[in-house]
Design an enzyme around this catalytic site. Structure first.
Site, PDB file in Angstrom:
ATOM      1  N   GLY A 125       6.418   3.263  -0.463  1.00  0.00           N
ATOM      2  CA  GLY A 125       5.403   4.301  -0.316  1.00  0.00           C
ATOM      3  C   GLY A 125       5.150   4.656   1.134  1.00  0.00           C
ATOM      4  N   ALA A 126       3.967   5.275   1.390  1.00  0.00           N
ATOM      5  CA  ALA A 126       3.659   5.849   2.704  1.00  0.00           C
ATOM      6  C   ALA A 126       4.849   6.717   3.123  1.00  0.00           C
ATOM      7  CB  ALA A 126       3.345   4.775   3.738  1.00  0.00           C
ATOM      8  N   HIS A 144      12.271   9.179   3.923  1.00  0.00           N
ATOM      9  CA  HIS A 144      12.377   8.849   2.497  1.00  0.00           C
ATOM     10  C   HIS A 144      12.873  10.077   1.709  1.00  0.00           C
ATOM     11  CE1 HIS A 144       9.031   5.913   3.612  1.00  0.00           C
ATOM     12  NE2 HIS A 144       9.953   5.118   3.099  1.00  0.00           N
ATOM     13  N   GLN A 190      19.954   3.800   6.784  1.00  0.00           N
ATOM     14  CA  GLN A 190      20.613   3.036   7.855  1.00  0.00           C
ATOM     15  C   GLN A 190      19.591   2.445   8.822  1.00  0.00           C
ATOM     16  OE1 GLN A 190      23.579   5.072  10.428  1.00  0.00           O
ATOM     17  NE2 GLN A 190      22.954   3.553  11.945  1.00  0.00           N
TER      18      GLN A 190
HETATM   19  P1  AMP Z   1      10.504   1.510   3.046  1.00  0.00           P
HETATM   20  O1  AMP Z   1       9.538   2.294   2.208  1.00  0.00           O
HETATM   21  O2  AMP Z   1      10.138   1.433   4.475  1.00  0.00           O
HETATM   22  O3  AMP Z   1      10.867   0.188   2.412  1.00  0.00           O
HETATM   23  O4  AMP Z   1      11.842   2.344   3.050  1.00  0.00           O
HETATM   24  C1  AMP Z   1      12.446   2.773   1.858  1.00  0.00           C
HETATM   25  C2  AMP Z   1      13.816   3.298   2.168  1.00  0.00           C
HETATM   26  O5  AMP Z   1      13.717   4.381   3.085  1.00  0.00           O
HETATM   27  C3  AMP Z   1      14.709   2.246   2.824  1.00  0.00           C
HETATM   28  O6  AMP Z   1      16.013   2.349   2.281  1.00  0.00           O
HETATM   29  C4  AMP Z   1      14.677   2.653   4.269  1.00  0.00           C
HETATM   30  O7  AMP Z   1      15.824   2.248   4.993  1.00  0.00           O
HETATM   31  C5  AMP Z   1      14.611   4.161   4.152  1.00  0.00           C
HETATM   32  N1  AMP Z   1      14.112   4.743   5.385  1.00  0.00           N
HETATM   33  C6  AMP Z   1      13.033   4.347   6.106  1.00  0.00           C
HETATM   34  N2  AMP Z   1      12.912   5.082   7.229  1.00  0.00           N
HETATM   35  C7  AMP Z   1      13.931   5.974   7.222  1.00  0.00           C
HETATM   36  C8  AMP Z   1      14.371   7.003   8.115  1.00  0.00           C
HETATM   37  N3  AMP Z   1      13.710   7.276   9.246  1.00  0.00           N
HETATM   38  N4  AMP Z   1      15.464   7.723   7.787  1.00  0.00           N
HETATM   39  C9  AMP Z   1      16.143   7.454   6.639  1.00  0.00           C
HETATM   40  N5  AMP Z   1      15.792   6.490   5.752  1.00  0.00           N
HETATM   41  C10 AMP Z   1      14.707   5.761   6.037  1.00  0.00           C
END
Ligand code: AMP
Length: 282
Positions: A31-32, A37, A150
């Site tokens: 989330g957030a 995302h 990535q």
């Molecule tokens: P999180 O909600 O932070 O666990 O992230 C969920 C997914 O979004 C994970 O696969 C992250 O690697 C991806 N993600 C987070 N930040 C970015 C970004 N700036 N660009 C692309 N993918 C992202």
């Protein structure tokens, strides 16, 4: 967009879709949500016919309870963004749904080297938590492809290892990091930065670019040290500024001019810990 809270309801729905030969793309998140995302959702929509996003702030992957307590929650806005992006399904389980007392999942995942370096070393137990939740989510959704960023380079490697170890037939698609105009990698944690910290945070990207510029064959330790000194001078508490083999994540001390190298940084501004990386060879 359909919203499911319970595994059995989501599975019944996906089973029906599968009988219609619909291929499924899966985007797990905590989330957030931000544009990074949404770029995963976009890729999933381009490559599959049904996109499932999950939002679950996974308690088992937080080695620091204070970080878990402060993790931003913006569910209402997340739902709007997912609707706008054309997401088909949102899975919103609670902790009991994901972690019932009785289960047939391993208590420990053999991750070897990955748990000894970089995020593995600085966040003990983090990747066990990632595997715990990802194993469950991957088995629930049974997607053709899972889309991950990535930005979390080592996490992608760990999830690939989990897929290989468990034999789950989902393909991992790694999506490039989306950045703000000043280069800061988009992250849910950025919203916890004060305005002056937010400006400073972009120096992480500058440090990655410097490492790319300075990389040369032979001894690469000075390149890492220069990046750490640069960030420290800007007010960061640096965990690491590393150069690693992009295939094995083996840390590099010398470069032979051939191996594909990834530069990886973890550094904090006050209590906000940021990570970023860049492939710095072609
Ligand atoms: P999180 O909600 O932070 O666990 O992230 C969920 C997914 O979004 C994970 O696969 C992250 O690697 C991806 N993600 C987070 N930040 C970015 C970004 N700036 N660009 C692309 N993918 C992202």
């Amino acid at each position: 967009m359909l919203i499911f809270h319970h595994i059995k309801d989501l599975r019944r729905f996906l089973l029906h879709k599968r009988t219609l030969l619909t291929d499924i793309g899966f985007v797990p998140t905590m989330g957030a949500l931000h544009k990074g995302h949404l770029s995963l959702i976009e890729q999933s929509k381009a490559q599959t016919r049904l996109t499932v996003c999950s939002i679950f702030i996974n308690p088992t992957q937080f080695n620091d309870p204070a970080d878990f307590a402060k993790y931003p929650v913006t569910l209402h806005q997340d739902i709007q963004l997912l609707l706008f992006a054309g997401t088909d399904v949102l899975f919103l389980p609670d902790v009991r749904e994901m972690y019932p007392e009785e289960h047939d999942y391993p208590l420990f995942y053999e991750l070897g080297y990955y748990e000894t370096v970089l995020e593995g070393a600085y966040r003990p137990g983090h990747f066990q938590g990632v595997c715990k939740v990802m194993h469950r989510l991957l088995r629930i959704v049974e997607a053709e492809a899972v889309f991950m960023g990535q930005k979390d380079f080592q996490q992608c490697m760990v999830v690939q290892q989990l897929l290989t170890m468990t034999g789950i037939a989902t393909k991992l698609v790694i999506v490039p990091t989306l950045r703000e105009t000043d280069g800061l990698a988009m992250s849910s944690r950025n919203m916890r930065l004060q305005p002056d910290e937010r400006k400073t945070a972009a120096f992480i990207y500058q440090a990655l670019l410097q490492m790319k510029q300075q990389l040369n064959t032979g001894d690469v330790v000075p390149v890492k040290t220069a990046a750490a000194n640069f960030l420290t001078s800007k007010g960061f508490k640096v965990d690491y500024t590393e150069l690693a083999n992009a295939h094995s994540l083996e840390l590099m001390h010398e470069w032979n001019g051939k191996d594909k190298i990834v530069a990886l940084i973890a550094a904090s501004l006050n209590d906000v810990r940021l990570i970023d990386n860049m492939i710095i060879t072609s």
